[in-house]
Design a protein around this motif. Structure first.
Motif, PDB file in Angstrom:
ATOM      1  N   GLU A 208       1.024   4.525  12.866  1.00  0.00           N
ATOM      2  CA  GLU A 208       1.849   3.704  11.985  1.00  0.00           C
ATOM      3  C   GLU A 208       3.291   3.708  12.487  1.00  0.00           C
ATOM      4  OE1 GLU A 208       2.519   3.037   7.215  1.00  0.00           O
ATOM      5  OE2 GLU A 208       2.260   5.079   7.950  1.00  0.00           O
TER       6      GLU A 208
ATOM      7  N   CYS B 237      -1.341   1.374  11.032  1.00  0.00           N
ATOM      8  CA  CYS B 237      -0.656   0.481  10.101  1.00  0.00           C
ATOM      9  C   CYS B 237      -1.608   0.091   8.977  1.00  0.00           C
ATOM     10  CB  CYS B 237      -0.179  -0.776  10.833  1.00  0.00           C
ATOM     11  SG  CYS B 237       0.485  -2.054   9.735  1.00  0.00           S
ATOM     12  N   ARG B 238      -1.138   0.173   7.741  1.00  0.00           N
ATOM     13  CA  ARG B 238      -2.011  -0.089   6.601  1.00  0.00           C
ATOM     14  C   ARG B 238      -2.370  -1.563   6.455  1.00  0.00           C
ATOM     15  NH1 ARG B 238       0.473   4.456   2.394  1.00  0.00           N
ATOM     16  NH2 ARG B 238       0.265   6.121   3.940  1.00  0.00           N
TER      17      ARG B 238
ATOM     18  N   ALA C 119       0.819  -1.215   0.000  1.00  0.00           N
ATOM     19  CA  ALA C 119       0.000   0.000   0.000  1.00  0.00           C
ATOM     20  C   ALA C 119       0.857   1.271   0.000  1.00  0.00           C
ATOM     21  CB  ALA C 119      -0.957   0.001   1.182  1.00  0.00           C
TER      22      ALA C 119
ATOM     23  N   PRO D 173      -6.026  -2.319   0.826  1.00  0.00           N
ATOM     24  CA  PRO D 173      -6.814  -1.114   1.091  1.00  0.00           C
ATOM     25  C   PRO D 173      -6.908  -0.190  -0.123  1.00  0.00           C
ATOM     26  CG  PRO D 173      -4.648  -0.921   2.090  1.00  0.00           C
ATOM     27  CD  PRO D 173      -4.772  -2.331   1.588  1.00  0.00           C
TER      28      PRO D 173
ATOM     29  N   LEU E 173      -7.098   5.337   2.891  1.00  0.00           N
ATOM     30  CA  LEU E 173      -6.260   4.405   3.652  1.00  0.00           C
ATOM     31  C   LEU E 173      -6.711   4.319   5.106  1.00  0.00           C
ATOM     32  CD1 LEU E 173      -2.861   5.518   2.134  1.00  0.00           C
ATOM     33  CD2 LEU E 173      -3.821   3.219   1.955  1.00  0.00           C
TER      34      LEU E 173
END
Length: 341
Positions: A311, A290-291, A235, A281, A286
């Motif tokens: 993050e 954390c993605r 991502a 995602p 987003l």
């Protein structure tokens, strides 16, 4: 394998490349830090749409509208490429940095012969006369193992097989002995035998000319065999970097672990392959923190609420090994989840 004692040949710092669409801002590359040393092969892996190709196009400043590089620096041989004029950048493209694209036939001009297209590189960048440039083109076709290069130089792209077209693209990319070669899925759509030949060719040319290579691929087997170091993207972010052997022996990020676990192993009986739950995602919207958090089983197992709030940075876990995961953040002993590395 190359030594990393030297200064990086390419040093990408905080690179951000966004696409401004009607649906919103697509953060395709969102704060990427990468470096490549002379003669090194850096593998760049991740699912489709994670930002691998956009990162490479950003290095060469070939991002088309509505895409735009909005932040960061790309240092190459002591110059910030993002600060150069278009004329200066044109001199570097193909001369110092070359790229092999995913679809070789679509990257070749259908109305010119193979020999003319390669010879043009020498004419434009080195000022060679047509006869000398043609001779250099034929010699390059011989170097990349194209059979009957004198005859093939007169062929048009549609007369070549996929493997032959890829060899032509490699010949063009290496025409001026670049110090950095970016290979974006160089073996996609080729059969296994041709894939092996193309990779052997790239490795041989790296050995001959000490060319650094960024090898972009979703094929983890290819990366494991060819790369010196690996960077894993998810991502728009780098989530893990490590020497290739260490990454495959001891992957730390849950996403990296999922990628490796999903690869079938020859000789191992498996009822079903492992999968990563959830979906990638939307880069326009987003998730916070954390993605990878919405898909992360480890987060749930350790009951880490911080993952959906903030993050983490890329954290060092071993020599040359960094990971973007709260599981490896320094914590007071009393609050460390059991099993935290």
């Amino acid at each position: 394998m190359t030594s990393n004692a030297s200064a990086p040949l390419l040093d990408i710092r905080g690179l951000k490349t966004y696409f401004f669409t009607e649906d919103g801002v697509v953060k395709a590359v969102d704060g990427v830090d990468l470096h490549v040393h002379p003669g090194e092969i850096l593998g760049l892996v991740g699912e489709s749409g994670c930002g691998k190709s956009v990162t490479s196009l950003s290095v060469l400043r070939l991002v088309d509208e509505p895409g735009r590089i909005v932040a960061g620096e790309v240092w190459f041989e002591g110059q910030n490429l993002l600060a150069l004029s278009e004329a200066e950048m044109s001199h570097i493209r193909g001369n110092r940095i070359s790229m092999i694209f995913q679809q070789p036939k679509s990257s070749l001009n259908p109305v010119f012969t193979i020999g003319d297209q390669i010879a043009e590189v020498f004419q434009v960048h080195q000022g060679l006369k047509k006869k000398r440039a043609w001779a250099e083109a034929v010699e390059l076709l011989r170097l990349v193992g194209l059979p009957d290069p004198e005859s093939k130089a007169h062929a048009y792209p549609h007369q070549l097989s996929g493997g032959q077209a890829q060899r032509v693209m490699i010949a063009m990319a290496l025409a001026l002995r670049p110090t950095l070669l970016i290979a974006d899925e160089p073996t996609t759509a080729l059969d296994v035998t041709i894939q092996a030949q193309i990779m052997d060719l790239i490795l041989d040319l790296r050995a001959r000319f000490n060319t650094a290579v960024i090898l972009i691929s979703h094929d983890l087997g290819l990366i494991a065999e060819a790369a010196d170091r690996v960077a894993v993207m998810y991502a728009g972010r780098i989530v893990e970097q490590a020497p290739v052997r260490e990454l495959f022996a001891a992957p730390h990020h849950p996403y990296t672990q999922g990628l490796i676990a999903s690869v079938p192993v020859l000789g191992r009986v498996q009822d079903r392959l492992a999968t990563i739950p959830g979906t990638v995602p939307n880069l326009v919207d987003l998730p916070p923190g954390c993605r990878f958090a919405p898909r992360c089983v480890a987060r749930q197992e350790h009951d880490l609420t911080i993952c959906t709030e903030d993050e983490p940075d890329l954290l060092p876990v071993a020599e040359g090994h960094r990971v973007r995961c709260w599981l490896y953040a320094p914590q007071p002993a009393s609050s460390s989840p059991e099993g935290r590395a």
